[in-house]
Design a protein around this motif. Structure first.
Motif, PDB file in Angstrom:
ATOM      1  N   GLY A  46       0.773  -1.230   0.000  1.00  0.00           N
ATOM      2  CA  GLY A  46       0.000   0.000   0.000  1.00  0.00           C
ATOM      3  C   GLY A  46       0.809   1.286   0.000  1.00  0.00           C
ATOM      4  O   GLY A  46       0.242   2.360   0.162  1.00  0.00           O
ATOM      5  N   VAL A  47       2.118   1.189  -0.164  1.00  0.00           N
ATOM      6  CA  VAL A  47       2.942   2.401  -0.216  1.00  0.00           C
ATOM      7  C   VAL A  47       2.455   3.294  -1.352  1.00  0.00           C
ATOM      8  O   VAL A  47       2.272   4.500  -1.181  1.00  0.00           O
ATOM      9  N   CYS A  48       2.242   2.707  -2.514  1.00  0.00           N
ATOM     10  CA  CYS A  48       1.809   3.476  -3.685  1.00  0.00           C
ATOM     11  C   CYS A  48       0.439   4.116  -3.463  1.00  0.00           C
ATOM     12  O   CYS A  48       0.235   5.280  -3.778  1.00  0.00           O
ATOM     13  N   ALA A  49      -0.484   3.339  -2.902  1.00  0.00           N
ATOM     14  CA  ALA A  49      -1.830   3.864  -2.653  1.00  0.00           C
ATOM     15  C   ALA A  49      -1.803   4.993  -1.627  1.00  0.00           C
ATOM     16  O   ALA A  49      -2.601   5.919  -1.703  1.00  0.00           O
ATOM     17  N   GLY A  50      -0.876   4.931  -0.698  1.00  0.00           N
ATOM     18  CA  GLY A  50      -0.731   6.005   0.278  1.00  0.00           C
ATOM     19  C   GLY A  50      -0.196   7.283  -0.337  1.00  0.00           C
ATOM     20  O   GLY A  50      -0.587   8.381   0.052  1.00  0.00           O
ATOM     21  N   LEU A  51       0.689   7.140  -1.324  1.00  0.00           N
ATOM     22  CA  LEU A  51       1.282   8.308  -1.973  1.00  0.00           C
ATOM     23  C   LEU A  51       0.383   8.915  -3.042  1.00  0.00           C
ATOM     24  O   LEU A  51       0.376  10.125  -3.229  1.00  0.00           O
ATOM     25  N   ALA A  52      -0.326   8.083  -3.768  1.00  0.00           N
ATOM     26  CA  ALA A  52      -1.161   8.568  -4.880  1.00  0.00           C
ATOM     27  C   ALA A  52      -2.444   7.743  -4.973  1.00  0.00           C
ATOM     28  O   ALA A  52      -2.621   6.932  -5.886  1.00  0.00           O
ATOM     29  N   PRO A  53      -3.365   7.934  -4.021  1.00  0.00           N
ATOM     30  CA  PRO A  53      -4.588   7.129  -4.009  1.00  0.00           C
ATOM     31  C   PRO A  53      -5.497   7.352  -5.217  1.00  0.00           C
ATOM     32  O   PRO A  53      -6.343   6.520  -5.510  1.00  0.00           O
ATOM     33  N   GLU A  54      -5.284   8.465  -5.929  1.00  0.00           N
ATOM     34  CA  GLU A  54      -6.081   8.720  -7.132  1.00  0.00           C
ATOM     35  C   GLU A  54      -5.637   7.832  -8.290  1.00  0.00           C
ATOM     36  O   GLU A  54      -6.358   7.668  -9.267  1.00  0.00           O
ATOM     37  N   VAL A  55      -4.433   7.272  -8.187  1.00  0.00           N
ATOM     38  CA  VAL A  55      -3.854   6.471  -9.261  1.00  0.00           C
ATOM     39  C   VAL A  55      -3.794   4.995  -8.887  1.00  0.00           C
ATOM     40  O   VAL A  55      -4.072   4.131  -9.708  1.00  0.00           O
ATOM     41  N   PHE A  56      -3.434   4.698  -7.633  1.00  0.00           N
ATOM     42  CA  PHE A  56      -3.267   3.317  -7.177  1.00  0.00           C
ATOM     43  C   PHE A  56      -4.374   2.949  -6.202  1.00  0.00           C
ATOM     44  O   PHE A  56      -4.633   3.684  -5.252  1.00  0.00           O
ATOM     45  N   GLU A  57      -4.982   1.794  -6.417  1.00  0.00           N
ATOM     46  CA  GLU A  57      -6.066   1.352  -5.547  1.00  0.00           C
ATOM     47  C   GLU A  57      -5.918  -0.143  -5.273  1.00  0.00           C
ATOM     48  O   GLU A  57      -5.742  -0.946  -6.193  1.00  0.00           O
ATOM     49  N   LEU A  58      -5.985  -0.505  -4.002  1.00  0.00           N
ATOM     50  CA  LEU A  58      -6.011  -1.910  -3.604  1.00  0.00           C
ATOM     51  C   LEU A  58      -7.459  -2.317  -3.393  1.00  0.00           C
ATOM     52  O   LEU A  58      -8.195  -1.650  -2.673  1.00  0.00           O
ATOM     53  N   ASP A  59      -7.860  -3.418  -4.021  1.00  0.00           N
ATOM     54  CA  ASP A  59      -9.246  -3.866  -3.834  1.00  0.00           C
ATOM     55  C   ASP A  59      -9.347  -4.755  -2.595  1.00  0.00           C
ATOM     56  O   ASP A  59      -8.356  -4.978  -1.884  1.00  0.00           O
ATOM     57  N   GLU A  60     -10.532  -5.263  -2.321  1.00  0.00           N
ATOM     58  CA  GLU A  60     -10.765  -6.060  -1.120  1.00  0.00           C
ATOM     59  C   GLU A  60      -9.969  -7.364  -1.113  1.00  0.00           C
ATOM     60  O   GLU A  60      -9.743  -7.961  -0.064  1.00  0.00           O
ATOM     61  N   ASP A  61      -9.514  -7.812  -2.274  1.00  0.00           N
ATOM     62  CA  ASP A  61      -8.680  -9.013  -2.379  1.00  0.00           C
ATOM     63  C   ASP A  61      -7.192  -8.671  -2.401  1.00  0.00           C
ATOM     64  O   ASP A  61      -6.362  -9.528  -2.706  1.00  0.00           O
ATOM     65  N   GLU A  62      -6.872  -7.416  -2.096  1.00  0.00           N
ATOM     66  CA  GLU A  62      -5.509  -6.901  -2.068  1.00  0.00           C
ATOM     67  C   GLU A  62      -4.810  -6.990  -3.427  1.00  0.00           C
ATOM     68  O   GLU A  62      -3.608  -7.205  -3.505  1.00  0.00           O
ATOM     69  N   ARG A  63      -5.577  -6.810  -4.481  1.00  0.00           N
ATOM     70  CA  ARG A  63      -5.006  -6.694  -5.831  1.00  0.00           C
ATOM     71  C   ARG A  63      -4.887  -5.215  -6.150  1.00  0.00           C
ATOM     72  O   ARG A  63      -5.805  -4.435  -5.888  1.00  0.00           O
ATOM     73  N   LEU A  64      -3.758  -4.858  -6.743  1.00  0.00           N
ATOM     74  CA  LEU A  64      -3.507  -3.463  -7.074  1.00  0.00           C
ATOM     75  C   LEU A  64      -4.073  -3.129  -8.442  1.00  0.00           C
ATOM     76  O   LEU A  64      -3.860  -3.855  -9.409  1.00  0.00           O
ATOM     77  N   HIS A  65      -4.783  -2.013  -8.510  1.00  0.00           N
ATOM     78  CA  HIS A  65      -5.311  -1.489  -9.766  1.00  0.00           C
ATOM     79  C   HIS A  65      -4.679  -0.120 -10.002  1.00  0.00           C
ATOM     80  O   HIS A  65      -4.587   0.688  -9.080  1.00  0.00           O
ATOM     81  N   VAL A  66      -4.236   0.100 -11.232  1.00  0.00           N
ATOM     82  CA  VAL A  66      -3.638   1.376 -11.607  1.00  0.00           C
ATOM     83  C   VAL A  66      -4.619   2.098 -12.518  1.00  0.00           C
ATOM     84  O   VAL A  66      -5.005   1.570 -13.557  1.00  0.00           O
ATOM     85  N   HIS A  67      -5.034   3.286 -12.095  1.00  0.00           N
ATOM     86  CA  HIS A  67      -5.942   4.095 -12.914  1.00  0.00           C
ATOM     87  C   HIS A  67      -5.111   4.863 -13.925  1.00  0.00           C
ATOM     88  O   HIS A  67      -4.229   5.632 -13.559  1.00  0.00           O
ATOM     89  N   ARG A  68      -5.369   4.637 -15.197  1.00  0.00           N
ATOM     90  CA  ARG A  68      -4.572   5.225 -16.280  1.00  0.00           C
ATOM     91  C   ARG A  68      -5.424   6.162 -17.109  1.00  0.00           C
ATOM     92  O   ARG A  68      -6.617   5.942 -17.218  1.00  0.00           O
ATOM     93  N   PRO A  69      -4.798   7.108 -17.745  1.00  0.00           N
ATOM     94  CA  PRO A  69      -3.404   7.536 -17.626  1.00  0.00           C
ATOM     95  C   PRO A  69      -3.202   8.340 -16.348  1.00  0.00           C
ATOM     96  O   PRO A  69      -4.159   8.823 -15.742  1.00  0.00           O
ATOM     97  N   VAL A  70      -1.957   8.491 -15.982  1.00  0.00           N
ATOM     98  CA  VAL A  70      -1.609   9.254 -14.776  1.00  0.00           C
ATOM     99  C   VAL A  70      -1.814  10.737 -15.062  1.00  0.00           C
ATOM    100  O   VAL A  70      -1.260  11.267 -16.022  1.00  0.00           O
ATOM    101  N   PRO A  71      -2.621  11.414 -14.243  1.00  0.00           N
ATOM    102  CA  PRO A  71      -2.811  12.857 -14.441  1.00  0.00           C
ATOM    103  C   PRO A  71      -1.489  13.618 -14.256  1.00  0.00           C
ATOM    104  O   PRO A  71      -0.665  13.256 -13.406  1.00  0.00           O
ATOM    105  N   ALA A  72      -1.293  14.636 -15.034  1.00  0.00           N
ATOM    106  CA  ALA A  72      -0.055  15.418 -14.993  1.00  0.00           C
ATOM    107  C   ALA A  72       0.265  15.936 -13.592  1.00  0.00           C
ATOM    108  O   ALA A  72       1.424  15.957 -13.182  1.00  0.00           O
TER     109      ALA A  72
END
Length: 69
Positions: free
Chosen positions: A14-40
């Protein structure tokens, strides 16, 4: 900027989700989802998340064939 994730390396720390929760999301099964594209306005935080990923599961995508899940 595009970011990929190697799911076999991701341990859902969850380091990534803590730094950029708008981009990185952990679901209930602890799978990481990356929301693309990354906003500037999030590039700096996302870059830091890639650098600080404890398992090296995140990477910068060079081309469309490199994009993971």
């Amino acid at each position: 900027m595009e970011i990929g994730v190697r799911p076999e390396l991701c341990e859902a720390n969850g380091v990534c989700a803590g730094l950029a929760p708008e981009v990185f999301e952990l679901d209930e099964d602890e799978r990481l989802h990356v929301h693309r594209p990354v906003p500037a306005e999030r590039v700096e935080r996302v870059t830091k998340a890639v650098q600080l990923c404890p398992k090296g599961a995140l990477y910068f995508v060079e081309g469309p064939d490199e994009l993971g899940s």
